[in-house]
Design a protein around this motif. Structure first.
Motif, PDB file in Angstrom:
ATOM      1  N   UNK A  46       1.228  -1.131  -0.109  1.00 16.92           N
ATOM      2  CA  UNK A  46      -0.022   0.082  -0.334  1.00 16.92           C
ATOM      3  C   UNK A  46       0.396   0.739  -0.485  1.00 16.92           C
ATOM      4  N   UNK A  47       0.236   2.321   0.642  1.00 12.60           N
ATOM      5  CA  UNK A  47       0.553   3.640   0.817  1.00 12.60           C
ATOM      6  C   UNK A  47       2.636   3.595   0.856  1.00 12.60           C
ATOM      7  N   UNK A  48       2.995   2.148   2.386  1.00  7.99           N
ATOM      8  CA  UNK A  48       4.235   2.103   2.442  1.00  7.99           C
ATOM      9  C   UNK A  48       5.111   2.085   1.646  1.00  7.99           C
ATOM     10  N   UNK A  49       4.423   1.614   0.111  1.00  8.44           N
ATOM     11  CA  UNK A  49       5.494   0.803  -0.808  1.00  8.44           C
ATOM     12  C   UNK A  49       5.433   2.389  -1.583  1.00  8.44           C
ATOM     13  N   UNK A  50       5.174   2.969  -1.555  1.00 10.38           N
ATOM     14  CA  UNK A  50       4.949   4.731  -2.249  1.00 10.38           C
ATOM     15  C   UNK A  50       5.705   5.480  -1.355  1.00 10.38           C
ATOM     16  N   UNK A  52       8.327   4.019   0.835  1.00 10.19           N
ATOM     17  CA  UNK A  52       9.231   3.602   0.170  1.00 10.19           C
ATOM     18  C   UNK A  52       9.981   3.088  -0.473  1.00 10.19           C
ATOM     19  N   UNK A  53       9.624   4.292  -2.069  1.00  8.52           N
ATOM     20  CA  UNK A  53      10.178   3.852  -3.184  1.00  8.52           C
ATOM     21  C   UNK A  53       9.801   1.849  -3.922  1.00  8.52           C
ATOM     22  N   UNK A  54       9.120   1.685  -2.753  1.00 14.59           N
ATOM     23  CA  UNK A  54       9.079   0.296  -3.469  1.00 14.59           C
ATOM     24  C   UNK A  54       7.936   0.172  -4.175  1.00 14.59           C
ATOM     25  N   UNK A  55       7.630   0.114  -5.566  1.00 16.59           N
ATOM     26  CA  UNK A  55       6.765   0.333  -6.946  1.00 16.59           C
ATOM     27  C   UNK A  55       7.233  -0.964  -8.025  1.00 16.59           C
ATOM     28  N   UNK A  56       6.055  -1.652  -8.018  1.00 11.60           N
ATOM     29  CA  UNK A  56       6.161  -3.113  -9.173  1.00 11.60           C
ATOM     30  C   UNK A  56       5.926  -2.502 -10.651  1.00 11.60           C
ATOM     31  N   UNK A  57       6.245  -3.547 -11.394  1.00 14.31           N
ATOM     32  CA  UNK A  57       6.543  -2.507 -12.805  1.00 14.31           C
ATOM     33  C   UNK A  57       5.602  -3.964 -13.449  1.00 14.31           C
ATOM     34  N   UNK A  58       4.037  -3.659 -13.071  1.00 11.73           N
ATOM     35  CA  UNK A  58       3.069  -4.041 -13.480  1.00 11.73           C
ATOM     36  C   UNK A  58       3.219  -4.457 -14.662  1.00 11.73           C
ATOM     37  N   UNK A  59       3.530  -3.703 -15.697  1.00  6.71           N
ATOM     38  CA  UNK A  59       3.799  -3.904 -17.237  1.00  6.71           C
ATOM     39  C   UNK A  59       4.558  -5.355 -17.585  1.00  6.71           C
ATOM     40  N   UNK A  60       5.615  -5.589 -16.657  1.00  5.09           N
ATOM     41  CA  UNK A  60       6.544  -7.186 -17.083  1.00  5.09           C
ATOM     42  C   UNK A  60       5.739  -7.879 -16.591  1.00  5.09           C
ATOM     43  N   UNK A  61       4.474  -7.787 -15.793  1.00  2.00           N
ATOM     44  CA  UNK A  61       3.629  -9.019 -16.054  1.00  2.00           C
ATOM     45  C   UNK A  61       3.004 -10.069 -16.405  1.00  2.00           C
ATOM     46  N   UNK A  62       3.064 -11.513 -16.823  1.00  2.00           N
ATOM     47  CA  UNK A  62       2.987 -12.080 -17.660  1.00  2.00           C
ATOM     48  C   UNK A  62       0.956 -12.184 -17.786  1.00  2.00           C
ATOM     49  N   UNK A  63       0.306 -11.825 -18.779  1.00  3.63           N
ATOM     50  CA  UNK A  63      -0.852 -11.629 -18.884  1.00  3.63           C
ATOM     51  C   UNK A  63      -1.708 -12.598 -18.185  1.00  3.63           C
ATOM     52  N   UNK A  64      -1.421 -13.163 -18.974  1.00  4.35           N
ATOM     53  CA  UNK A  64      -1.842 -14.738 -18.253  1.00  4.35           C
ATOM     54  C   UNK A  64      -2.075 -15.085 -16.523  1.00  4.35           C
ATOM     55  N   UNK A  65      -1.172 -14.306 -15.902  1.00  6.30           N
ATOM     56  CA  UNK A  65      -0.759 -14.097 -14.162  1.00  6.30           C
ATOM     57  C   UNK A  65      -1.997 -13.191 -14.159  1.00  6.30           C
ATOM     58  N   UNK A  66      -1.331 -11.979 -14.889  1.00  8.01           N
ATOM     59  CA  UNK A  66      -2.757 -10.964 -14.153  1.00  8.01           C
ATOM     60  C   UNK A  66      -4.120 -11.759 -14.148  1.00  8.01           C
ATOM     61  N   UNK A  67      -4.636 -12.277 -14.823  1.00 12.33           N
ATOM     62  CA  UNK A  67      -5.742 -12.514 -14.999  1.00 12.33           C
ATOM     63  C   UNK A  67      -6.218 -13.541 -13.966  1.00 12.33           C
ATOM     64  N   UNK A  68      -5.371 -13.879 -12.962  1.00 14.78           N
ATOM     65  CA  UNK A  68      -5.381 -15.200 -12.177  1.00 14.78           C
ATOM     66  C   UNK A  68      -5.973 -14.370 -10.871  1.00 14.78           C
ATOM     67  N   UNK A  69      -5.480 -13.180 -10.595  1.00 18.83           N
ATOM     68  CA  UNK A  69      -5.795 -12.667  -9.814  1.00 18.83           C
ATOM     69  C   UNK A  69      -6.777 -12.342 -10.011  1.00 18.83           C
ATOM     70  N   UNK A  70      -8.373 -12.803 -10.625  1.00 22.21           N
ATOM     71  CA  UNK A  70      -9.652 -12.565 -10.345  1.00 22.21           C
ATOM     72  C   UNK A  70     -10.455 -13.541  -9.328  1.00 22.21           C
ATOM     73  N   UNK A  71      -9.290 -14.821  -9.265  1.00 21.35           N
ATOM     74  CA  UNK A  71      -9.484 -15.657  -8.428  1.00 21.35           C
ATOM     75  C   UNK A  71      -8.654 -15.871  -7.337  1.00 21.35           C
ATOM     76  N   UNK A  72      -7.712 -14.864  -7.097  1.00 20.44           N
ATOM     77  CA  UNK A  72      -6.512 -14.917  -5.796  1.00 20.44           C
ATOM     78  C   UNK A  72      -6.668 -14.322  -4.477  1.00 20.44           C
ATOM     79  N   UNK A  73      -7.254 -15.246  -4.052  1.00 21.89           N
ATOM     80  CA  UNK A  73      -7.682 -13.882  -2.318  1.00 21.89           C
ATOM     81  C   UNK A  73      -6.225 -13.430  -1.836  1.00 21.89           C
TER      82      UNK A  73
END
Length: 412
Positions: A46-50, A52-73
């Protein structure tokens, strides 16, 4: 509409849900496809990542893995409970956030959470306006507690309600297998609002649920509680009770013996142990066999019992946040409104002022609770039922859940 190009940051905050990552997918997927958003960054914790400058580049993720987020708790990017000071008192965090926004040319900020998270979102939005830095800020609702102001319901509640109702129906069957009577007390989450505990009554409406339900909207009376339990036990030979963790006496003190054990980052009492406390009292006063059950984290991470409706709406909320921001809207939270069309439930998004939402809790209407204060009325059940509908097709691997596996590449 004034066109604004730049990067976006998305963060998750507060207690997770089984569908919070569906909202993450709604934001991330929509943002990645929008030409006005040049880069999509995910904040670690969350805001701690901002900060602490800990930001992930979501464009580097596999689109199929991103789609699995819909069913990931849970919160795939990590969550936090961090209370930001009033900027008029201490600007330190806000200056750091502005520094990070400028570093990555962030012009869009999306924050996914409940009451306290919307407070954080609101403070950041107002600060950016104050210093004249153009950044569109949007809150994405999340909370199993279902207590956000202004929205008909919250993403995460439907799935938690479905888990609670289903678990109650299963416990009901198990608690009646012997020819000896038993009192069963189930503790359900909910500090000040009883939406979750009330969901237990959905099981009762279908023949297999609690006899008694206690919500924090009504002051708790221990003597009346014991009288209720004894009455039901004598009538049926068993008694099944659902209690919200936040039930309190008339003076406002929590019934839970663990009320002073700890607080979270926002100063809220961390409750728990209520079912142990109540079962001990019932056993001592009534002399019957008693069993206590605390659903604890299970009710907010049970993705195997998620509502398809909840998943779709959570994703819709994230998508709406991005689309509205790109269209020039800022300083809002996405909310839901329900309608009935041709006899069918319909949900639409709307926008709420962050100032109105921040730190305001929505309670169960008193008229939805019975006069005795020990159960809910039919309108509550009718309110919940549309939200728990649908069975998602869950990705599996060797018959086990297949959750998203993100690479989490740090932005440079």
């Amino acid at each position: 509409m004034s066109e604004l190009k730049g990067a976006c940051i998305f963060g998750q905050s507060g207690g997770p849900t089984s569908v919070i990552n569906a909202s993450a997918y709604g934001v991330i997927d929509t943002a990645l496809k929008n030409p006005n958003i040049t880069r999509v960054l995910g904040a670690e914790h969350g805001i701690k990542g901002v900060l602490n400058d800990r930001l992930f580049d979501m464009g580097q993720e596999d689109p199929k893995e991103l789609e699995l987020l819909k069913n990931t708790p849970s919160s795939a990017l990590g969550s936090c409970r961090y209370k930001m000071a009033d900027p008029d008192v201490d600007e330190t965090d806000y200056k750091r956030i502005l520094e990070i926004f400028k570093k990555y040319d962030v012009r869009y900020f999306f924050y996914n959470g409940g009451n306290d998270s919307m407070d954080t979102c609101n403070k950041i939005s107002k600060y950016m306006q104050k210093v004249g830095y153009e950044c569109r800020v949007m809150g994405v609702p999340k909370t199993i507690d279902n207590d956000l102001y202004g929205t008909d319901h919250c993403p995460g509640f439907g799935s938690a309600a479905k888990y609670i109702a289903t678990s109650c129906m299963e416990v009901y069957q198990d608690a009646r297998v012997y020819d000896t009577g038993m009192v069963c007390v189930m503790e359900i989450m909910g500090r000040h609002a009883g939406w979750l505990a009330g969901a237990a009554a959905v099981a009762t409406a279908y023949g297999s649920g609690p006899d008694l339900v206690y919500l924090p909207e009504v002051d708790f009376d221990m003597d009346q509680f014991l009288a209720d339990v004894e009455r039901v036990y004598k009538e049926k030979g068993n008694c099944f009770v659902a209690v919200s963790e936040g039930i309190h006496y008339a003076d406002g003190s929590f019934v839970s013996e663990a009320k002073t054990s700890a607080t979270d980052g926002f100063g809220h009492a961390q409750l728990g142990g209520l079912e142990v406390f109540l079962t001990e009292i019932v056993k001592a006063r009534l002399g019957v066999k008693v069993r206590g059950i605390e659903l604890s984290l299970l009710q907010r991470c049970g993705a195997h019992l998620a509502s398809e409706t909840d998943i779709e709406e959570a994703c819709m909320a994230g998508k709406a946040a991005v689309e509205n921001a790109v269209n020039g809207i800022t300083d809002k939270m996405v909310g839901f409104e329900r309608d009935i069309q041709d006899g069918r439930y319909v949900c639409r998004t709307k926008l709420l002022n962050l100032t109105d939402v921040a730190n305001t809790e929505k309670k169960v209407p008193r008229e939805w609770i019975n006069a005795e204060g020990n159960n809910v009325e039919r309108p509550f059940v009718d309110y919940v039922l549309p939200l728990i509908q649908g069975e998602p097709v869950l990705p599996r691997e060797d018959s086990l859940p297949r959750f998203a596996r993100l690479k989490k590449v740090l932005a440079k």
